[in-house]
Scaffold this active site. Sequence first.
Site, PDB file in Angstrom:
ATOM      1  N   ARG A 150       6.461   0.037   8.795  1.00  0.00           N
ATOM      2  CA  ARG A 150       6.540   0.808  10.049  1.00  0.00           C
ATOM      3  C   ARG A 150       7.121  -0.046  11.181  1.00  0.00           C
ATOM      4  O   ARG A 150       7.253   0.425  12.305  1.00  0.00           O
ATOM      5  CB  ARG A 150       5.147   1.305  10.451  1.00  0.00           C
TER       6      ARG A 150
ATOM      7  N   CYS B 179       2.797  -3.504   3.975  1.00  0.00           N
ATOM      8  CA  CYS B 179       1.923  -2.389   4.363  1.00  0.00           C
ATOM      9  C   CYS B 179       2.553  -1.772   5.614  1.00  0.00           C
ATOM     10  O   CYS B 179       3.759  -1.901   5.800  1.00  0.00           O
ATOM     11  CB  CYS B 179       0.465  -2.836   4.549  1.00  0.00           C
TER      12      CYS B 179
ATOM     13  N   HIS C  34       4.957 -31.900   8.196  1.00  0.00           N
ATOM     14  CA  HIS C  34       4.395 -30.559   7.996  1.00  0.00           C
ATOM     15  C   HIS C  34       3.400 -30.550   6.837  1.00  0.00           C
ATOM     16  O   HIS C  34       2.470 -29.754   6.823  1.00  0.00           O
ATOM     17  CB  HIS C  34       5.510 -29.549   7.733  1.00  0.00           C
TER      18      HIS C  34
ATOM     19  N   THR D 116       2.036  -2.480   8.926  1.00  0.00           N
ATOM     20  CA  THR D 116       2.400  -3.536   9.884  1.00  0.00           C
ATOM     21  C   THR D 116       2.673  -4.879   9.221  1.00  0.00           C
ATOM     22  O   THR D 116       3.223  -5.779   9.855  1.00  0.00           O
ATOM     23  CB  THR D 116       1.233  -3.773  10.872  1.00  0.00           C
TER      24      THR D 116
ATOM     25  N   HIS E  25       8.295 -24.966   7.358  1.00  0.00           N
ATOM     26  CA  HIS E  25       7.208 -25.744   7.968  1.00  0.00           C
ATOM     27  C   HIS E  25       5.833 -25.440   7.394  1.00  0.00           C
ATOM     28  O   HIS E  25       4.971 -26.305   7.381  1.00  0.00           O
ATOM     29  CB  HIS E  25       7.154 -25.488   9.483  1.00  0.00           C
ATOM     30  N   ASN E  26       5.604 -24.200   6.987  1.00  0.00           N
ATOM     31  CA  ASN E  26       4.245 -23.787   6.587  1.00  0.00           C
ATOM     32  C   ASN E  26       4.081 -23.611   5.086  1.00  0.00           C
ATOM     33  O   ASN E  26       2.982 -23.337   4.621  1.00  0.00           O
ATOM     34  CB  ASN E  26       3.851 -22.484   7.307  1.00  0.00           C
TER      35      ASN E  26
ATOM     36  N   ASP F  26       0.869  -1.176   0.000  1.00  0.00           N
ATOM     37  CA  ASP F  26       0.000   0.000   0.000  1.00  0.00           C
ATOM     38  C   ASP F  26       0.908   1.229   0.000  1.00  0.00           C
ATOM     39  O   ASP F  26       2.132   1.117  -0.241  1.00  0.00           O
ATOM     40  CB  ASP F  26      -0.994  -0.044   1.174  1.00  0.00           C
TER      41      ASP F  26
HETATM   42  C1  RB5 Z   1      -2.373   2.358   6.820  1.00  0.00           C
HETATM   43  O1  RB5 Z   1      -2.398   3.457   7.692  1.00  0.00           O
HETATM   44  C2  RB5 Z   1      -2.154   1.079   7.617  1.00  0.00           C
HETATM   45  O2  RB5 Z   1      -3.310   0.797   8.352  1.00  0.00           O
HETATM   46  C3  RB5 Z   1      -1.798  -0.079   6.708  1.00  0.00           C
HETATM   47  O3  RB5 Z   1      -0.626   0.204   6.040  1.00  0.00           O
HETATM   48  C4  RB5 Z   1      -1.538  -1.397   7.404  1.00  0.00           C
HETATM   49  O4  RB5 Z   1      -0.621  -1.272   8.429  1.00  0.00           O
HETATM   50  C5  RB5 Z   1      -2.722  -2.152   7.833  1.00  0.00           C
HETATM   51  O5  RB5 Z   1      -2.633  -3.270   8.374  1.00  0.00           O
END
Ligand code: RB5
Length: 159
Positions: free
Chosen positions: A109, A65, A133, A67, A98-99, A8
């Site tokens: 971030r 993204c 597995h 997280t 394993h997966n 994203d």
């Molecule tokens: C965007 O602000 C954030 O929510 C997205 O990048 C992601 O971390 C969502 O899981």
Amino acid sequence: MKIAIGSDHVGSELKPVIMEHLQSKGHDLHDFGAYSAESTDYPIYGIQVAEAVAKGEYDLGILICGTGIGISLAANKVKGIRACTCSEPYSAQMARRHNNANVLCFGARVVGSELAKMIVDAWLEAEYEGGRHARRVQEIMDYESGIWRPEDGIPENYL
Ligand code: RB5
């Protein structure tokens, strides 16, 4: 390897760094976007990359993204996809061994660019071990296909 990659807006700066790193190792990458830091929605990219991997157009997928969580949730809605969010190399290696994870996700971030490179390297260099597995992975895929349920227990005809 032929790898589909997507992010994203939050992952849009880290993605080219990862692409360059993997291209320098000889991998063939296709970028499904996002191509700028303008706000967008992670399911668009998570699902596009996951569908391309599920169709067999790419060997593996990488998604970024903020997280790594939202985009993995979206990717995991696509039949045949096993997307794992990893913030360190050990989990990334085990996700493959394993997966048999076919999509790797991480958060721009959460991890810096050098750690992200170590995570993708650990994942790509690891090999699926199969064996015991394989039965567990098969149970997940068979649940997804509606042909196995937890109350069925461990199937005898599996590996
Ligand atoms: C965007 O602000 C954030 O929510 C997205 O990048 C992601 O971390 C969502 O899981």
